[in-house]
Design a protein around this motif. Structure first.
Motif, PDB file in Angstrom:
ATOM      1  N   THR A 192       0.816  -1.214   0.000  1.00 23.12           N
ATOM      2  CA  THR A 192       0.000   0.000   0.000  1.00 23.12           C
ATOM      3  C   THR A 192       0.860   1.279   0.000  1.00 23.12           C
ATOM      4  OG1 THR A 192      -0.129  -0.199   2.402  1.00 23.12           O
ATOM      5  CG2 THR A 192      -1.993  -1.034   1.146  1.00 23.12           C
ATOM      6  N   VAL A 214      -9.776  -3.112   4.444  1.00 22.32           N
ATOM      7  CA  VAL A 214      -9.291  -3.046   3.070  1.00 22.32           C
ATOM      8  C   VAL A 214      -9.621  -1.678   2.466  1.00 22.32           C
ATOM      9  CG1 VAL A 214      -9.439  -4.046   0.756  1.00 22.32           C
ATOM     10  CG2 VAL A 214      -9.486  -5.545   2.762  1.00 22.32           C
ATOM     11  N   ASP A 215     -10.870  -1.233   2.671  1.00 21.42           N
ATOM     12  CA  ASP A 215     -11.277   0.092   2.176  1.00 21.42           C
ATOM     13  C   ASP A 215     -10.352   1.180   2.701  1.00 21.42           C
ATOM     14  OD1 ASP A 215     -13.344  -0.647   0.599  1.00 21.42           O
ATOM     15  OD2 ASP A 215     -14.945  -0.041   1.989  1.00 21.42           O
ATOM     16  N   LYS A 217      -7.362   0.938   3.799  1.00 19.63           N
ATOM     17  CA  LYS A 217      -6.011   0.836   3.237  1.00 19.63           C
ATOM     18  C   LYS A 217      -5.957   1.413   1.829  1.00 19.63           C
ATOM     19  CE  LYS A 217      -4.357  -2.978   6.081  1.00 19.63           C
ATOM     20  NZ  LYS A 217      -3.792  -4.337   6.138  1.00 19.63           N
ATOM     21  N   VAL A 218      -7.008   1.167   1.054  1.00 18.99           N
ATOM     22  CA  VAL A 218      -7.038   1.729  -0.303  1.00 18.99           C
ATOM     23  C   VAL A 218      -7.074   3.252  -0.241  1.00 18.99           C
ATOM     24  CG1 VAL A 218      -8.409   1.960  -2.417  1.00 18.99           C
ATOM     25  CG2 VAL A 218      -8.115  -0.296  -1.365  1.00 18.99           C
ATOM     26  N   MET A 219      -7.918   3.774   0.642  1.00 17.56           N
ATOM     27  CA  MET A 219      -8.076   5.223   0.704  1.00 17.56           C
ATOM     28  C   MET A 219      -6.797   5.917   1.204  1.00 17.56           C
ATOM     29  SD  MET A 219     -10.965   5.347  -0.686  1.00 17.56           S
ATOM     30  CE  MET A 219     -11.257   7.108  -0.797  1.00 17.56           C
ATOM     31  N   LYS A 271      -9.702   6.051  -6.221  1.00 23.09           N
ATOM     32  CA  LYS A 271      -9.532   5.075  -5.133  1.00 23.09           C
ATOM     33  C   LYS A 271     -10.851   4.387  -4.814  1.00 23.09           C
ATOM     34  CE  LYS A 271      -5.709   7.208  -2.597  1.00 23.09           C
ATOM     35  NZ  LYS A 271      -5.379   8.031  -1.416  1.00 23.09           N
ATOM     36  N   ARG A 272     -11.944   5.130  -4.856  1.00 27.62           N
ATOM     37  CA  ARG A 272     -13.244   4.518  -4.575  1.00 27.62           C
ATOM     38  C   ARG A 272     -13.542   3.417  -5.580  1.00 27.62           C
ATOM     39  NH1 ARG A 272     -15.761   9.591  -2.878  1.00 27.62           N
ATOM     40  NH2 ARG A 272     -15.366   9.648  -0.634  1.00 27.62           N
ATOM     41  N   ALA A 275     -11.508   0.510  -4.642  1.00 28.37           N
ATOM     42  CA  ALA A 275     -12.033  -0.147  -3.435  1.00 28.37           C
ATOM     43  C   ALA A 275     -13.177  -1.092  -3.803  1.00 28.37           C
ATOM     44  CB  ALA A 275     -12.483   0.897  -2.425  1.00 28.37           C
ATOM     45  N   ARG A 276     -14.039  -0.655  -4.743  1.00 29.67           N
ATOM     46  CA  ARG A 276     -15.163  -1.518  -5.167  1.00 29.67           C
ATOM     47  C   ARG A 276     -14.659  -2.782  -5.867  1.00 29.67           C
ATOM     48  NH1 ARG A 276     -17.778   3.306  -6.373  1.00 29.67           N
ATOM     49  NH2 ARG A 276     -17.157   3.225  -8.560  1.00 29.67           N
ATOM     50  N   ALA A 279     -12.964  -5.109  -3.434  1.00 27.42           N
ATOM     51  CA  ALA A 279     -13.938  -5.777  -2.564  1.00 27.42           C
ATOM     52  C   ALA A 279     -14.559  -6.991  -3.269  1.00 27.42           C
ATOM     53  CB  ALA A 279     -15.015  -4.797  -2.132  1.00 27.42           C
TER      54      ALA A 279
END
Ligand code: TRP
Ligand code: SF4
Length: 333
Positions: A192, A214-215, A217-219, A271-272, A275-276, A279
């Motif tokens: 990351t 996880v979300d 960490k992505v953000m 990033k959103r 994240a999707r 997931a």
């Protein structure tokens, strides 16, 4: 059907993260279609460096097995087992240790490297020096043809071939085939923070992480520092988020790249999106492993069954090798 045999294993050192998955496990899952596969957990190997603190080995073993199964290793198609359950590996190790020259072990690059660099643990032990010999036993006892391993393990495999050759030569036999490494081009996924994904850097995304983790960490991933406003032109090739998109968003990675370069997408939105996608991949595996770990009795039974299957084939090779060496009186082939 005369399939070639593949074997590989991992030490139970912690939870599987996406780097381990794309570096090895994804490849193993695919090999099950074409080969007679053995996949195992090398818990004895964990002792070679971790003998002083064994408190986590059992839990890590269950976690790793849950990861193996959740990721798609299939006990109906592959033999999936625990090294310390198949105690006959120790007999093979003992016999191979008799013919393995000390010089081979002492000049092994991984040995020299760890002795020089591992300052927090005392690894001046007989067991640690013999690491490649134990690994050779794991491989040769199933007469594996191919061993999928990372670059770092190639010297050990080279030694396995030398040990096989030496046994065949000394005892005028051909019991052992010489196993070859199976080096596949793995997908590279950074951690990351953009460095190599590694537990010691604390930059992993693990299957044990919750979807919320996880979300988050992505953000928090580092993006192109040149981008302050959405309209600033970006450089996706230096961005960690983009490296992830290359793996998880193959359908729109080109589009994301141009939007970034032309300042048509903001990093938060980008990033959103990731994240999707992430997931969709991570969620189901996370759920499966959680379910597997909720019933450790059942999980332990799956491991025992696999180990029992492994033992049947290990016994066959053991009989041949005892006879070839001429040790023991009770071998009826
Ligand atoms: N040494 C391997 C590692 O650390 C684990 C291992 C033990 C292994 N025995 C093996 C891998 C046999 C392949 C085959 O990754
Ligand atoms: Fe990285 Fe996406 Fe931001 Fe471009 S828009 S810098 S690819 S996060």
């Amino acid at each position: 059907m005369n399939r070639k045999t593949v074997l590989s294993g991992m030490r139970p050192t912690g939870n599987i993260h996406l780097g381990n998955y794309f570096g090895a496990l994804e490849n193993w899952v695919g090999l099950q279609d074409k080969y007679n596969c053995y996949f195992f957990i090398a818990d004895w190997h964990a002792l070679t460096t971790g003998y002083a603190d064994t408190s986590k080995i059992r839990d890590n073993t269950l976690q790793l097995m849950a990861d193996y199964l959740a990721c798609g290793l299939d006990p109906d198609r592959s033999v999936i087992f625990l090294q310390s359950d198949v105690k006959i590996h120790a007999e093979m190790h003992l016999l191979l240790s008799m013919i393995t020259p000390l010089a081979w072990l002492e000049r092994c690059p991984t040995y020299k490297d760890q002795i020089a660099n591992m300052t927090d643990k005392d690894i001046m032990t007989y067991g640690f020096l013999g690491y490649p010999c134990l690994m050779s036993s794991d491989i040769l006892i199933y007469k594996a043809d191919y061993v999928p391993v990372g670059e770092d393990q190639v010297p050990h495999l080279e030694m396995t071939r030398e040990i096989a050759r030496r046994v065949n030569h000394l005892y005028h036999t051909d019991v052992f085939p010489e196993p070859a490494p199976l080096l596949t081009k793995a997908k590279v996924l950074p951690g990351t923070d953009g460095r190599k994904m590694s537990k010691s850097y604390g930059n992993t995304i693990a299957f044990s992480d919750t979807p919320q983790e996880v979300d988050a960490k992505v953000m928090s991933m580092i993006t192109d520092p040149a981008r302050i406003r959405k309209t600033d032109p970006g450089h996706p090739e230096i961005c960690t988020v983009y490296s992830f998109h290359k793996i998880f968003s193959s359908d729109e990675v080109e589009e994301i790249g141009s939007m970034c370069r032309e300042g048509r997408i903001g990093c938060v939105q980008c990033k959103r999106k990731l994240a999707r996608k992430l997931a969709d991949f991570h969620g189901p595996i996370h759920e499966r492993r959680t379910e597997l770990l909720s019933d450790t009795e059942k999980l332990t039974a799956i491991i025992s069954e696999g180990s029992a299957k492994a033992l049947i084939n290990a016994e066959k090779t053991m009989k041949e090798i005892r006879r070839a060496i001429g040790i023991g009186l009770d071998d009826e082939l």
